[in-house]
Design a protein around this motif. Structure first.
Motif, short mmCIF file in Angstrom:
data_model
loop_
_atom_site.label_atom_id
_atom_site.label_comp_id
_atom_site.label_asym_id
_atom_site.label_seq_id
_atom_site.Cartn_x
_atom_site.Cartn_y
_atom_site.Cartn_z
N THR A 1 9.41 4.82 -9.62
CA THR A 1 9.00 5.75 -10.58
C THR A 1 8.16 6.11 -9.58
O THR A 1 7.67 7.82 -10.33
N VAL A 2 7.13 6.01 -8.91
CA VAL A 2 6.49 6.31 -7.87
C VAL A 2 6.40 7.61 -6.87
O VAL A 2 6.28 8.73 -6.88
N VAL A 3 8.73 7.16 -6.17
CA VAL A 3 8.85 8.40 -5.84
C VAL A 3 8.77 9.56 -7.37
O VAL A 3 9.34 10.91 -7.11
N ASP A 4 9.27 9.40 -8.06
CA ASP A 4 10.49 10.41 -9.15
C ASP A 4 8.48 11.72 -9.51
O ASP A 4 9.00 12.05 -10.12
N ALA A 5 7.48 10.50 -9.40
CA ALA A 5 6.23 10.79 -9.86
C ALA A 5 5.16 10.59 -9.24
O ALA A 5 4.33 9.85 -9.49
N PRO A 6 4.90 11.39 -8.36
CA PRO A 6 3.96 10.51 -7.91
C PRO A 6 2.93 10.50 -7.63
O PRO A 6 1.90 10.35 -7.10
N HIS A 7 2.27 11.35 -9.38
CA HIS A 7 1.00 11.54 -9.61
C HIS A 7 0.82 10.49 -10.84
O HIS A 7 -0.26 10.66 -11.01
N ASP B 1 0.62 -3.15 1.22
CA ASP B 1 1.52 -2.58 0.43
C ASP B 1 0.54 -2.40 -0.94
O ASP B 1 1.05 -1.14 -1.36
N ALA B 2 0.84 -3.41 -1.25
CA ALA B 2 -0.61 -3.58 -2.56
C ALA B 2 -2.56 -2.99 -2.14
O ALA B 2 -1.82 -1.74 -2.97
N ALA B 3 -2.31 -3.48 -0.73
CA ALA B 3 -3.52 -2.04 -1.08
C ALA B 3 -2.87 -0.69 -1.01
O ALA B 3 -4.19 -0.02 -1.05
N GLU B 4 -2.17 -0.52 -0.45
CA GLU B 4 -2.05 0.69 -0.34
C GLU B 4 -1.48 1.61 -1.51
O GLU B 4 -1.87 2.51 -1.84
N ALA B 5 -1.12 0.65 -2.21
CA ALA B 5 -0.61 1.42 -3.46
C ALA B 5 -1.38 1.62 -4.49
O ALA B 5 -2.42 2.33 -5.14
N PHE B 6 -2.61 0.43 -4.83
CA PHE B 6 -4.42 0.81 -4.52
C PHE B 6 -4.62 1.97 -4.80
O PHE B 6 -5.77 2.68 -5.08
N ALA B 7 -4.70 2.16 -3.49
CA ALA B 7 -5.86 3.55 -2.38
C ALA B 7 -5.14 4.62 -3.31
O ALA B 7 -5.63 5.79 -3.83
N LEU C 1 1.94 -0.70 -9.76
CA LEU C 1 2.58 -1.58 -8.24
C LEU C 1 1.87 -1.73 -7.49
O LEU C 1 2.00 -3.45 -6.80
N GLY C 2 0.60 -1.67 -7.19
CA GLY C 2 -0.22 -2.63 -6.43
C GLY C 2 -0.68 -4.42 -7.01
O GLY C 2 -0.30 -4.87 -6.27
N GLU C 3 -0.28 -3.97 -8.24
CA GLU C 3 -0.47 -5.45 -8.91
C GLU C 3 0.58 -6.44 -7.99
O GLU C 3 0.47 -7.60 -8.20
N ALA C 4 2.28 -5.60 -8.60
CA ALA C 4 3.20 -6.50 -8.61
C ALA C 4 2.97 -6.77 -6.92
O ALA C 4 3.77 -8.10 -6.61
N ARG C 5 2.63 -5.73 -6.48
CA ARG C 5 2.71 -6.04 -4.57
C ARG C 5 1.77 -7.59 -4.54
O ARG C 5 2.28 -8.19 -3.68
N ALA C 6 0.55 -7.33 -5.14
CA ALA C 6 -0.54 -8.25 -4.60
C ALA C 6 0.63 -9.37 -5.37
O ALA C 6 -0.29 -10.65 -4.53
N ALA C 7 1.05 -9.71 -6.53
CA ALA C 7 1.61 -11.23 -6.64
C ALA C 7 2.27 -11.47 -5.86
O ALA C 7 3.01 -12.62 -5.89
N LEU C 8 3.41 -10.29 -5.47
CA LEU C 8 3.92 -10.96 -3.99
C LEU C 8 3.68 -11.98 -3.04
O LEU C 8 4.48 -11.85 -2.45
N GLY C 9 2.39 -11.15 -2.65
CA GLY C 9 2.10 -11.86 -1.38
C GLY C 9 2.27 -10.60 -0.02
O GLY C 9 1.59 -10.61 0.66
N GLU C 10 2.79 -9.34 -0.86
CA GLU C 10 2.35 -8.21 -0.20
C GLU C 10 1.74 -6.94 0.30
O GLU C 10 0.73 -6.67 -0.85
N THR C 11 0.69 -7.74 0.67
CA THR C 11 -1.13 -7.34 0.33
C THR C 11 -1.49 -6.11 1.26
O THR C 11 -1.80 -5.05 0.80
N ALA D 1 10.90 -7.57 -9.92
CA ALA D 1 11.42 -6.37 -10.79
C ALA D 1 10.35 -5.32 -10.87
O ALA D 1 11.21 -4.21 -11.08
N ALA D 2 9.46 -5.58 -11.36
CA ALA D 2 8.35 -4.68 -11.69
C ALA D 2 8.08 -3.86 -10.78
O ALA D 2 7.90 -3.10 -10.59
N ALA D 3 7.63 -4.53 -9.57
CA ALA D 3 8.15 -3.94 -8.09
C ALA D 3 8.68 -3.10 -8.25
O ALA D 3 8.79 -1.35 -7.20
N GLU D 4 10.08 -3.48 -7.88
CA GLU D 4 11.03 -2.44 -7.86
C GLU D 4 11.67 -1.56 -8.27
O GLU D 4 11.58 0.25 -8.25
#
Length: 310
Positions: A41-47, A67-73, A55-65, A33-36
């Motif tokens: 949110t980042v689509v509406d506010a990419p800055h 995608d998590a790295a992309e969000a953290f970057a 989003l990186g934390e949520a995706r990392a917790a889901l094992g989506e390495t 739910a957090a990731a969704e």
């Protein structure tokens, strides 16, 4: 780092509320739910760096390495000083070198937020005893070298609220405290123990110390925030008097080199510490395994070290 106290805004109150909802989902471990929500949110506010970070934390917790790295970057790119610590998470995911991942802004922000509850959290929740172990080690090292445990001038690196200063100020003529966090230094100043307090990165401050003027360099639970110890070792060697001591605690591990733990603190292999000490021109007076703290009731492997100029 946790974002509960991070107050950056997207500029849109509606989107800011979404971030609060996402934090709540993360706290409840509803990572999907957090990731969704955060992806919207980042689509509406990419800055919005904070949204990318969560989003990186949520995706990392889901094992989506990936995608998590992309969000953290994205978070790292939007936050040049990296106060959020996205670089550390990238390093944990294998997307960046570990040793240079921790920014000064991250450490400053972390401890500014932590200052009011720092002592209680360390002593009561983590069973922290680093200063006591270090004080005992310095006393034994002095005895081994046939000298009194008394120092004319010393520096307390990463002094925090002054937990080590309480023990070492009485045996040091002039003790200077150094810390990145102004909030922590404010707590230390209230003790009235330090001759001077300086806000700054401890390696840079030590680099600026005059040659051979310090009799004691302390680092109690501070080097776990430093990936590359070599510059600090060299600076300590240069700043110390002929009979001076460099005393520190750090976290360690059973492998080789440096490890970025899941707590986002560095652990250094004992063999690496010995090598770096020798390369800097130190000889070990004392180097012992000792745990300065516990996490989830389990002692964290560590070292207590006292080095002398070779």
């Amino acid at each position: 780092m946790a974002l509960s106290a991070y107050t950056a805004s997207s500029g849109d109150p509606v989107l800011d509320r979404r971030l609060d909802w996402a934090r709540a989902f993360l706290a409840e471990q509803d990572f999907s739910a957090a990731a969704e929500l955060l992806a919207e949110t980042v689509v509406d506010a990419p800055h919005f760096a904070a949204a990318w970070f969560l989003l990186g934390e949520a995706r990392a917790a889901l094992g989506e390495t990936a995608d998590a790295a992309e969000a953290f970057a994205h978070a790292r790119a939007l936050d040049p000083d990296d106060a959020l610590g996205a670089g550390l998470h990238l390093a944990r995911l294998g997307g960046a070198p570990a040793e240079g991942a921790m920014s000064a802004a991250y450490v400053r922000t972390l401890f500014d937020q932590y200052a009011d509850r720092f002592d209680t959290a360390l002593r009561e929740k983590l069973a922290y005893r680093g200063p006591e172990l270090l004080f005992d080690a310095v006393g034994r090292a002095c005895a081994a070298r046939g000298r009194a445990p008394a120092f004319a001038a010393g520096i307390d690196l990463g002094c925090g609220t002054g937990l080590a200063g309480v023990l070492f100020a009485p045996i040091t003529g002039r003790l200077t405290g150094v810390d990145l966090s102004p909030a922590m230094l404010e707590k230390a100043a209230a003790l009235g123990l330090y001759a001077a307090l300086e806000a700054g990165e401890m390696g840079a401050v030590l680099e600026g110390a005059p040659d051979g003027r310090l009799d004691l360099v302390l680092a109690a639970d501070a080097l776990c925030y430093v990936g590359d110890l070599a510059p600090i070792f060299r600076a300590a060697r240069r700043a110390l008097s002929a009979d001076g001591l460099f005393a520190f605690t750090l976290e360690t591990h059973g492998g080789e080199g440096v490890l970025l733990r899941d707590t986002l603190r560095y652990a250094h292999a004992a063999a690496q510490v010995r090598t770096l000490a020798a390369e800097a021109g130190f000889v070990p007076v004392l180097m012992e395994e000792a745990s300065t703290r516990s996490e989830k009731g389990v002692p964290v492997p560590g070292l207590v070290c006292v080095l002398a100029r070779g």
